[in-house]
Write an enzyme that holds these catalytic residues in place. Structure first.
Site, PDB file in Angstrom:
ATOM      1  N   PHE A   1       0.813  -1.218   0.000  1.00 55.72           N
ATOM      2  CA  PHE A   1       0.000   0.000   0.000  1.00 55.72           C
ATOM      3  C   PHE A   1       0.842   1.261   0.000  1.00 55.72           C
ATOM      4  O   PHE A   1       0.358   2.348  -0.357  1.00 55.72           O
ATOM      5  CB  PHE A   1      -0.961  -0.011   1.198  1.00 55.72           C
ATOM      6  CG  PHE A   1      -0.359   0.348   2.522  1.00 55.72           C
ATOM      7  CD1 PHE A   1      -0.540   1.606   3.065  1.00 55.72           C
ATOM      8  CD2 PHE A   1       0.377  -0.577   3.255  1.00 55.72           C
ATOM      9  CE1 PHE A   1      -0.005   1.945   4.300  1.00 55.72           C
ATOM     10  CE2 PHE A   1       0.910  -0.253   4.482  1.00 55.72           C
ATOM     11  CZ  PHE A   1       0.723   1.015   5.014  1.00 55.72           C
ATOM     12  N   LYS A   2       2.105   1.144   0.357  1.00 58.66           N
ATOM     13  CA  LYS A   2       2.975   2.324   0.375  1.00 58.66           C
ATOM     14  C   LYS A   2       3.135   2.938  -1.017  1.00 58.66           C
ATOM     15  O   LYS A   2       3.379   4.135  -1.160  1.00 58.66           O
ATOM     16  CB  LYS A   2       4.345   1.961   0.947  1.00 58.66           C
ATOM     17  CG  LYS A   2       4.317   1.295   2.329  1.00 58.66           C
ATOM     18  CD  LYS A   2       3.745   2.189   3.391  1.00 58.66           C
ATOM     19  CE  LYS A   2       3.599   1.503   4.730  1.00 58.66           C
ATOM     20  NZ  LYS A   2       4.856   1.145   5.371  1.00 58.66           N
ATOM     21  N   ASP A   3       2.987   2.107  -2.060  1.00 57.03           N
ATOM     22  CA  ASP A   3       3.119   2.626  -3.421  1.00 57.03           C
ATOM     23  C   ASP A   3       2.063   3.665  -3.746  1.00 57.03           C
ATOM     24  O   ASP A   3       2.288   4.559  -4.567  1.00 57.03           O
ATOM     25  CB  ASP A   3       3.011   1.484  -4.442  1.00 57.03           C
ATOM     26  CG  ASP A   3       4.204   0.549  -4.422  1.00 57.03           C
ATOM     27  OD1 ASP A   3       5.327   1.034  -4.216  1.00 57.03           O
ATOM     28  OD2 ASP A   3       4.007  -0.670  -4.618  1.00 57.03           O
TER      29      ASP A   3
END
Length: 743
Positions: A350-352
């Site tokens: 999810f960091k992307d």
């Protein structure tokens, strides 16, 4: 000159510094002031191009049928100024024939040139100008208009436009008789509107001209009032004297600095903007990129990032870097449970969703001729995501922005470690630390607060430190979009109608992801409960249940879900600050106590307020593996360990009276050994590449992550640095990396 305010204020700050310190004797001060002047000049150049004064025009732009002429007349009446319609007052008078006759006479391409020439010969001041739908297709005339006005884009729902044009029987639209449908023609035109506008008026379906006119005036007012959207530290103490000025930052400054100088985190001084029901409904059929642009434009003032430039960044971030065209799709799992898939980005987590965008925001905000070293602490996923994101900047930006990612040497999965190390590029390095994530995060905060060290780096190497962790507002803000988008997708798919409540369940460590959901609710998404899911490191769950944040006698446990193996939750401070009515003095007291005594207790009223929206529980290692196994057996879907933690807690805590959206924060491929153990696959002692290819042969959902499979083809051993758990040792590494990059 309203749009010079920010520039003037920055110069006032600089002059105050000159008068209060001996600049000639203080190299640190000289460099600080030079950076301040650079930022001020950057802002001055923006304002000199975009500032609105009395003789400027309000220029209404939009597709045919957007209501520009009618809205322009209403605005003219309200302001008591001249109203000019390009069709009626410029073109037809210049040509001595109707626009439709001219179009039939010369054809599409020649019409655009003739139209552009007529506009180039026109000038006005202090007027409301309604453009034609095709004006934005002629660059020279738009540049001419833009010099003396603010261009307001009337973004009206496509189907409203199509319906109006059918009723109006318009026959003077460029390209209308080419065989292209009106819907496709209008979609094609959007690229030109996005290129030129200064501010957007997002119109809900069925909005009246009077309502749109009021929105235009509010948009212009916001555009002019560059000081209206500022940020404060969570530890800011409000002055007793109401007339005393509050120390605030602009969005660009908050992004550049990352962490406030007093150790707090930057938050908006005022509430986030709230969309009305009609505006949200207009986004139901929009793409993720369109939703992101609407929401982020409302949260980022154009003086910090112009709307057109922001749109370019968003399209770059999400246009081609994600394996799924929906970017963050929602999948029905079973019953009332839905999975929000946040792992389709290039590094599979999810960091992307934020770190494909945040580097572009950062590069835009920093002053020219300044070098920046980004320090990041990672519990597993942030490291590779930040290295990947900053590696995609332009060559010029990579020469002045570098990244150092510090990760716990033995505190991430084998694949995560290989991924972090393998993501090193010419402007990014991985550094293993012989400790846990909490040490890495605390050490970086201490480095930021060490003014002697940061000043030394600036003097010796011309380098400034910043952060890309979720302590940085520019990292956190884009995460709001996917929580809003998930709700809109449920509406779009017919599972709920807009206004129906949902719960969200999020595996939580540093509190950033779940806080972004809180902000989505503040902007108008009807989220009922926030379910905080912890693993064996359940300090957050305990806090939500008791109000006591207690790290005494608590050691960090290594689990199957390493990205939430966190005890010191940074973003909790932002939420407590919000609930405590922005009481910076209380935040300072609580988090200083946490640092010194390793615990704090909040008062009962604050706990009760927290528990109105939050529920929490935790999941054991055995329960995590069992959830992965049972979910695969019943639905053919493989959960990663973090998502499994959330599902266990959602099953236990959610009352099933409304849908629950479970955030799936990583692709299962990143945790192959745990998945194989959960699925009782015997061939567990293989290389990571063999494990991934074996799992991909199961034909399960979600499908294999191609970028992660490609990662396994890289050399197994890449060089990286390892350092002891000592802040001074980390400082030494930071200095060496800066020497390598900027000297």
């Amino acid at each position: 000159m309203l749009h010079f305010k920010r520039c003037q204020r920055l110069k006032q700050i600089t002059q105050k510094c000159f008068s209060s310190i001996h600049v000639k004797k203080d190299k640190h001060a000289r460099l600080f002031l030079s950076r301040t002047f650079a930022l001020a000049e950057l802002r001055k150049s923006w304002h000199s191009t975009h500032s609105l004064v009395g003789d400027k025009n309000i220029i209404l732009m939009g597709p045919p049928g957007a209501g520009k002429t009618t809205v322009g007349r209403i605005i003219g009446q309200k302001l008591g100024c001249c109203v000019i319609d390009v069709d009626d007052d410029i073109l037809e008078k210049a040509w001595n024939m109707s626009v439709s006759e001219k179009l039939q006479d010369v054809g599409n391409e020649q019409f655009l040139e003739e139209e552009g020439k007529a506009v180039l010969n026109f000038s006005a001041s202090g007027s409301v100008i309604s453009l034609t739908g095709s004006n934005p297709m002629h660059d020279a005339s738009m540049r001419h208009l833009k010099k003396n006005g603010i261009i307001v884009y009337l973004d009206v729902p496509l189907m409203d436009i199509v319906s109006r044009l059918k009723l109006m029987k318009i026959d003077r639209i460029v390209g209308q008789n080419s065989g292209t449908s009106m819907k496709d023609l209008l979609k094609f035109r959007k690229q030109y509107y996005k290129k030129w506008y200064d501010t957007r008026v997002f119109c809900e379906s069925g909005a009246s001209p009077e309502e749109i006119a009021d929105k235009v005036l509010n948009a212009v007012k916001r555009y002019e009032d560059v000081d209206s959207e500022t940020f404060i530290s969570t530890r800011h103490i409000w002055p007793e004297d109401c007339e005393q000025k509050v120390s605030t930052k602009f969005f660009s400054e908050a992004v550049i600095e990352g962490l406030a100088s007093d150790g707090g985190l930057f938050v908006p001084e005022k509430e986030l903007p709230k969309l009305n029901c009609g505006e949200w409904k207009s986004l139901v059929g929009a793409t993720y990129i369109e939703r992101a642009q609407i929401l982020l434009e409302k949260c980022i003032h154009p003086a910090d990032v112009p709307a057109a430039r922001l749109g370019e960044m968003i399209e770059t971030a999400y246009g081609q870097n994600f394996a799924c065209s929906k970017i963050a799709p929602v999948r029905h799992l079973s019953g009332n449970q839905f999975i929000l898939e946040l792992f389709h980005g290039p590094t599979g987590s999810f960091k992307d969703l934020s770190l494909q965008l945040m580097p572009h925001l950062f590069a835009h905000c920093i002053p020219p001729n300044c070098n920046y070293m980004i320090l990041v602490a990672t519990s597993g996923d942030t490291g590779s995501a930040v290295l990947n994101g900053f590696s995609r900047l332009s060559k010029k930006d990579k020469q002045r922005i570098a990244v150092a990612s510090f990760f716990p040497e033995n505190g991430v999965s084998d694949f995560q470690k290989a991924q972090i190390i393998g993501s090193q590029k010419e402007n990014g390095w991985a550094v293993g630390v012989k400790s846990d994530f909490d040490f890495c995060q605390t050490a970086i905060k201490r480095i930021f607060q060490d003014s002697d060290f940061t000043g030394f780096l600036t003097v010796e190497y011309g380098a400034v430190l910043s952060s890309a962790n979720s302590i940085n507002w520019g990292r956190l803000l884009p995460q709001v979009v996917y929580h809003a988008s998930a709700y809109l997708d449920l509406v779009s798919q017919g599972f709920i109608s807009f206004g129906s409540p949902v719960d969200v369940c999020i595996p939580t460590g540093n509190f950033g992801n779940i806080l972004a959901a809180v902000y989505a609710k503040m902007m108008g998404i009807p989220i009922r409960k926030f379910i905080c899911a912890s693993n064996q490191n359940h300090v957050l769950t305990d806090f939500i249940k008791t109000g006591h944040y207690d790290l005494r006698e608590r050691k960090l446990a290594q689990t199957f879900s390493p990205s939430i193996d966190i005890l010191k939750s940074s973003n909790l401070e932002r939420h407590l600050h919000l609930m405590a009515s922005k009481d910076g003095q209380l935040m300072t007291k609580l988090f200083n106590q946490l640092e010194e005594q390793h615990h704090f207790q909040v008062e009962k009223t604050l706990v009760e307020k927290l528990q109105q929206d939050f529920i929490a529980d935790w999941c054991s290692e055995g329960e995590c593996l069992a959830a992965i196994h049972s979910t695969y057996n019943t639905s053919g879907y493989i959960l990663d360990p973090h998502t499994a933690v959330a599902k266990v807690v959602a099953d236990r805590m959610q009352d099933k009276t409304c849908p629950v959206i479970v955030s799936s924060t990583a692709h299962y491929s990143k945790f192959a050994p745990a998945i194989m153990q959960a699925l009782k696959i015997k061939e567990i002692n293989q290389t990571s590449s063999s494990q991934l290819y074996l799992l991909s042969s199961y034909n399960a959902l979600p499908p294999p992550h191609e970028a992660l499979l490609e990662r396994t083809k890289q050399p197994e051993k890449m060089e990286y640095q390892v350092c002891a758990a000592d802040v001074n040792v980390l400082k030494s590494h930071v200095e060496k990396l800066i020497q390598n990059q900027f000297i």
